[in-house]
Design a protein around this motif. Structure first.
Motif, PDB file in Angstrom:
ATOM      1  N   ILE A  39       9.047  -8.835   1.118  1.00 55.49           N
ATOM      2  CA  ILE A  39       7.567  -8.291   0.022  1.00 55.49           C
ATOM      3  C   ILE A  39       6.898  -9.742   0.578  1.00 55.49           C
ATOM      4  O   ILE A  39       6.173 -10.145   1.174  1.00 55.49           O
TER       5      ILE A  39
ATOM      6  N   SER B 164       6.426 -11.050   3.915  1.00 54.00           N
ATOM      7  CA  SER B 164       5.444 -10.481   3.917  1.00 54.00           C
ATOM      8  C   SER B 164       4.338 -11.773   3.688  1.00 54.00           C
ATOM      9  O   SER B 164       2.912 -11.239   4.350  1.00 54.00           O
TER      10      SER B 164
ATOM     11  N   SER C 244       0.419  -8.789   8.861  1.00 56.67           N
ATOM     12  CA  SER C 244       0.198  -7.109   8.871  1.00 56.67           C
ATOM     13  C   SER C 244       1.243  -5.915   8.080  1.00 56.67           C
ATOM     14  O   SER C 244       2.445  -6.011   7.784  1.00 56.67           O
ATOM     15  N   SER C 245      -0.165  -4.839   8.297  1.00 60.32           N
ATOM     16  CA  SER C 245       1.128  -3.784   7.176  1.00 60.32           C
ATOM     17  C   SER C 245       2.605  -2.885   8.432  1.00 60.32           C
ATOM     18  O   SER C 245       2.926  -2.642   7.708  1.00 60.32           O
ATOM     19  N   LYS C 246       1.736  -3.060   9.661  1.00 58.89           N
ATOM     20  CA  LYS C 246       2.223  -2.483  10.476  1.00 58.89           C
ATOM     21  C   LYS C 246       3.203  -3.375  10.946  1.00 58.89           C
ATOM     22  O   LYS C 246       4.435  -2.999  11.382  1.00 58.89           O
TER      23      LYS C 246
ATOM     24  N   THR D 194       4.440  -5.355   8.349  1.00 64.40           N
ATOM     25  CA  THR D 194       5.543  -5.284   6.876  1.00 64.40           C
ATOM     26  C   THR D 194       6.647  -3.567   7.479  1.00 64.40           C
ATOM     27  O   THR D 194       7.513  -3.443   7.280  1.00 64.40           O
ATOM     28  N   ILE D 195       5.837  -2.693   7.750  1.00 64.15           N
ATOM     29  CA  ILE D 195       6.785  -1.602   7.909  1.00 64.15           C
ATOM     30  C   ILE D 195       7.800  -1.791   8.877  1.00 64.15           C
ATOM     31  O   ILE D 195       9.151  -1.268   8.913  1.00 64.15           O
TER      32      ILE D 195
ATOM     33  N   ILE E  78       8.222  -1.756  -1.399  1.00 63.59           N
ATOM     34  CA  ILE E  78       7.896  -1.370  -0.038  1.00 63.59           C
ATOM     35  C   ILE E  78       7.295  -1.076  -0.575  1.00 63.59           C
ATOM     36  O   ILE E  78       5.312  -1.542   0.380  1.00 63.59           O
TER      37      ILE E  78
ATOM     38  N   TYR F  66       3.722  -1.966  -2.684  1.00 59.63           N
ATOM     39  CA  TYR F  66       3.082  -3.557  -2.009  1.00 59.63           C
ATOM     40  C   TYR F  66       2.807  -3.155  -0.771  1.00 59.63           C
ATOM     41  O   TYR F  66       1.245  -4.102  -1.133  1.00 59.63           O
ATOM     42  N   LEU F  67       2.571  -2.417   0.581  1.00 65.53           N
ATOM     43  CA  LEU F  67       1.575  -1.762   1.064  1.00 65.53           C
ATOM     44  C   LEU F  67       0.443  -0.653   0.804  1.00 65.53           C
ATOM     45  O   LEU F  67      -0.591  -1.146   1.259  1.00 65.53           O
TER      46      LEU F  67
ATOM     47  N   ASN G  46      -0.923  -5.772  -4.880  1.00 63.92           N
ATOM     48  CA  ASN G  46       0.498  -5.212  -4.657  1.00 63.92           C
ATOM     49  C   ASN G  46       1.931  -6.121  -4.930  1.00 63.92           C
ATOM     50  O   ASN G  46       3.095  -5.592  -5.666  1.00 63.92           O
TER      51      ASN G  46
ATOM     52  N   SER H 252       5.387  -4.517  -6.804  1.00 57.39           N
ATOM     53  CA  SER H 252       6.333  -4.306  -6.054  1.00 57.39           C
ATOM     54  C   SER H 252       7.628  -5.211  -6.655  1.00 57.39           C
ATOM     55  O   SER H 252       8.511  -5.200  -6.875  1.00 57.39           O
TER      56      SER H 252
END
Length: 280
Positions: free
Chosen positions: A111, A114, A120-122, A124-125, A216, A219-220, A227, A231
């Motif tokens: 977190i 990121s 980006s979300s992608k 981070t995932i 996470i 957060y997203l 967020n 989190s």
């Protein structure tokens, strides 16, 4: 009941307590059948031996005998649980603590990374999946392989001590019966310990994933900066409400002490990770 195993009746009492740890009340005939199964239907425990062992358990306040039924008392339930925990390693204390700790620290690192790197979300995932999966798999393999090795080693050492204690019995017939029954017990325990370690490894891996992915996801899903705040607050809640309280309950240490210890360890690990990350 003394911890030292001195004769056949002590061995029978341990077997009885282990059987009753799964069901607090049992029919006497079923208890005999369970013991016979443990002995592989060889005559190693006679009815008179079992009755005397049950009588001693009753006199010690661990069981009550009502007709054909044997039932654990409140004290007996605790002693039975302690024997089960000692011999079967049934309390997943280390697994839960390790899973919550590793998952919380890993999610906090992901977190913070990121947020400050503005991933980006992608990404981070992807980072979360890769990192948490690695940590969970490592925990699983460590607890499975290391746990089996350690637990079986402890079981062997405990069996040696019990064998040595039983070898002093002057009654040769009873001594041979005791050692034979003890051998069957530990053969069964070896199998149970391996099953327990598989369960422990799974518990640790799942706990790691739970403690890691939950913050996470928060957060997203939430907008900035809520967020990050939410989190981090959730990670703090996991550490305080789950990790510290669980440690306090299992170790019977006051919550203030376990909370302070837990926070110090988490903070040290977090700052160490940040320093390592910024130095690269």
């Amino acid at each position: 009941m003394s911890f030292e195993v001195q004769d056949l009746y002590d061995v029978i009492k341990i077997v009885t307590l282990l059987i009753l740890s799964r069901t607090a009340k049992i029919d006497l005939s079923k208890l005999r059948d369970r013991i016979e199964e443990l002995c592989e239907h060889r005559i190693c425990v006679e009815p008179g031996d079992l009755n005397r062992a049950l009588s001693e358990l009753a006199n010690e306040g661990l069981v009550t005998v009502k007709g054909e039924y044997i039932e654990l008392t409140s004290v007996g339930s605790k002693v039975s649980g302690d024997w089960k925990s000692l011999l079967l390693k049934s309390e997943p204390i280390l697994e839960v603590v390790a899973g919550l700790t590793d998952g919380s620290i890993t999610s906090l690192m992901i977190i913070l990374s990121s947020f400050f790197a503005r991933l980006s979300s992608k990404l981070t995932i992807f980072a979360a999946l890769l990192t948490l999966a690695s940590v969970a798999i490592t925990n699983f393999s460590s607890f499975f392989l290391g746990g089996v090795t350690e637990d079986i080693s402890e079981i062997i050492a405990l069996k040696r001590l019990m064998d040595y204690s039983l070898s002093d019995n002057p009654d040769r017939g009873q001594r041979l019966k005791s050692i034979e029954l003890l051998e069957q017990i530990f053969t069964l325990l070896n199998r149970e310990v391996q099953k327990a370690n598989i369960t422990s490894a799974i518990v640790c891996a799942l706990t790691t994933l739970f403690a890691g992915f939950t913050p996470i996801l928060v957060y997203l899903l939430l907008p900035t900066p809520y967020n990050l705040l939410s989190s981090v607050a959730l990670i703090g809640s996991i550490v305080v409400l789950l990790l510290a309280r669980y440690r306090s309950k299992m170790t019977r240490i006051p919550l203030k002490i376990t909370l302070l210890e837990t926070l110090i360890i988490i903070l040290i690990a977090t700052f160490a990770s940040i320093l390592l990350g910024t130095s690269l």
